[in-house]
Design an enzyme around this catalytic site. Structure first.
Site, PDB file in Angstrom:
ATOM      1  CE  LYS A  23      -0.212  -0.220   5.046  1.00 32.43           C
ATOM      2  NZ  LYS A  23      -1.033  -0.537   6.218  1.00 32.43           N
ATOM      3  NE  ARG A  31      -6.293   1.095  11.598  1.00 29.19           N
ATOM      4  CZ  ARG A  31      -5.039   0.996  11.150  1.00 29.19           C
ATOM      5  NH1 ARG A  31      -4.139   1.889  11.524  1.00 29.19           N
ATOM      6  NH2 ARG A  31      -4.674   0.032  10.342  1.00 29.19           N
ATOM      7  CE1 TYR A  68      12.758  31.802   3.346  1.00 27.79           C
ATOM      8  CE2 TYR A  68      12.526  29.413   3.345  1.00 27.79           C
ATOM      9  CZ  TYR A  68      12.479  30.621   2.679  1.00 27.79           C
ATOM     10  OH  TYR A  68      12.147  30.646   1.355  1.00 27.79           O
ATOM     11  CG  MET A 127       8.896  23.417  -0.794  1.00 27.97           C
ATOM     12  SD  MET A 127       7.808  24.359  -1.864  1.00 27.97           S
ATOM     13  CE  MET A 127       6.755  25.169  -0.676  1.00 27.97           C
TER      14      MET A 127
END
Ligand SMILES: *Cc1c(COP(=O)(O)O)cnc(C)c1O
Length: 368
Positions: free
Chosen positions: A36, A134, A264, A312
């Protein structure tokens, strides 16, 4: 610029390692390879083809669209999908021989309708919720589902292949309580006279922890990718080999003075005159931003901590007075120093999340 190497030979090695581990003293436990989420970021089709060639018994995916993708690519192994949207098309699943997990009576009814339309029985695995809360039918509602299943079998709409559940991995006490509930579910099925070829409960962690709970099949995801399901980086102890290596090249270096702010927010200022190396990997590649200040990378076989803010598309490393030049290899995680577990620790998450969220801008190279 950015390279992801996926060693499919190691996938084969890990599959066989798990196979040997569960098949001790003459046991015949089947292995489901779980692919998956793009095989946890490793490439679903490539991994599925490899494990099919290695004779895996079953392939597991979360949803039917993943299963369809496998069938369209020519995968012929038995496939099970267990997470369904209320609108999912079980007719297509039946036509493509995809086994369907049934978690409720409502799903059973939809499966029956689909089987009627497809003029072919649906192969189902009843999913029991033994305490993860779940998907899956609760023990309270299991008997009702078994009774309905019996009549669906009699009408030719379903074939019961499996009954399964999933552990919470909370601790031994909790897991053993779930195993006990699974035993209860099995005896309820027996009382109702519903037979299953495959009883399966454990994923990688339960498989390594509870040999008594292997039943007829184990579902192996993270172990296939050579990573440990536990938080203590024990993959090598089990003989598993990591499959993914993420790397890049230094794209620029520069000398800067003491006291320069870097990236940053100036999380980091140069304490002295130094060399900064720029690496074109950021949180878009799956390098978690909250690992800034903690994650280590390996440049020319030496570890450096990313002390400034991961952006990023890029991050900057202070390499001091070491000789680092554009083009030098930077390993983010993989075969030199940092592992996916190390990066997971730096980001306060688990290795599953590190590999699964790997970005799409890497060039993927498959070995084997
Ligand atoms: C993802 C998943 C697995 C595989 O788990 P690993 O811990 O990666 O081995 C097995 N069973 C189910 C139901 C899953 O959702």
């Amino acid at each position: 610029m950015r390279k992801l190497t996926i060693d499919l030979n190691n996938v084969a090695h890990n599959l066989n390692t798990m196979r040997n581990l569960v098949n001790v003293s003459g046991k015949q436990v089947k292995i489901m390879g779980v692919v998956k989420a793009d095989a946890y970021g490793h490439g679903m089709l490539q991994v599925a083809r490899k494990i099919e060639a290695e004779g895996v018994d079953y392939i597991g995916v979360a949803d039917l669209s993943e299963a369809q993708t496998l069938r369209s690519a020519g995968i012929t192994s038995r496939i099970l999908a267990w997470l369904h949207d209320p609108e999912d098309d079980f007719v297509a699943a039946i036509k493509h021989d995809i086994d369907v997990a049934v978690s409720s009576k409502e799903q059973l009814l939809r499966v029956q309708k689909a089987a009627e339309l497809a003029s072919k029985p649906c192969q189902i695995h009843i999913k029991v919720d033994t305490g993860l809360s779940r998907n899956g039918v609760t023990i309270d509602e299991l008997e009702d589902l078994l009774v309905s299943t019996k009549s669906a079998i009699a009408d030719g709409f379903v074939k019961t292949v499996g009954i399964f559940s999933h552990l919470s991995s909370t601790g031994v006490k909790e897991d053993l309580a779930q195993i006990e509930r699974f035993e209860l579910a099995l005896s309820m099925a027996q009382t109702q006279g519903v037979d299953f070829e495959l009883r399966h409960l454990t994923a990688s962690d339960g498989t390594l922890s509870y040999p008594q709970a292997h039943y007829d099949m184990v579902r192996i995801g993270i172990g296939l990718y050579g990573l440990s399901p536990f938080s203590d980086n024990r993959a090598a102890e089990f003989g598993l080999k990591p499959v993914m290596c993420a790397e890049a090249k230094v794209v620029q270096t520069k000398r800067v003075q003491a006291g320069e702010g870097v990236s940053y927010g100036y999380l980091y200022r140069t304490p002295k005159e130094t060399t900064l190396a720029l690496v074109p990997i950021g949180y878009a590649e799956g390098l978690p931003r909250n690992a800034s200040g903690k994650a280590q990378v390996c440049i020319n076989d030496k570890l450096y901590t990313i002390l400034s803010r991961i952006a990023m598309d890029q991050f900057v490393v202070d390499v001091g007075d070491d000789s680092v030049s554009p083009g030098d290899r930077v390993v983010i995680f993989g075969d030199c120093g940092p592992t996916a577990d190390d990066l997971a620790d730096a980001a306060e998450t688990i290795n599953y999340e590190i590999v699964t969220r790997i970005g799409s801008r890497f060039n993927r190279e498959f070995i084997g």
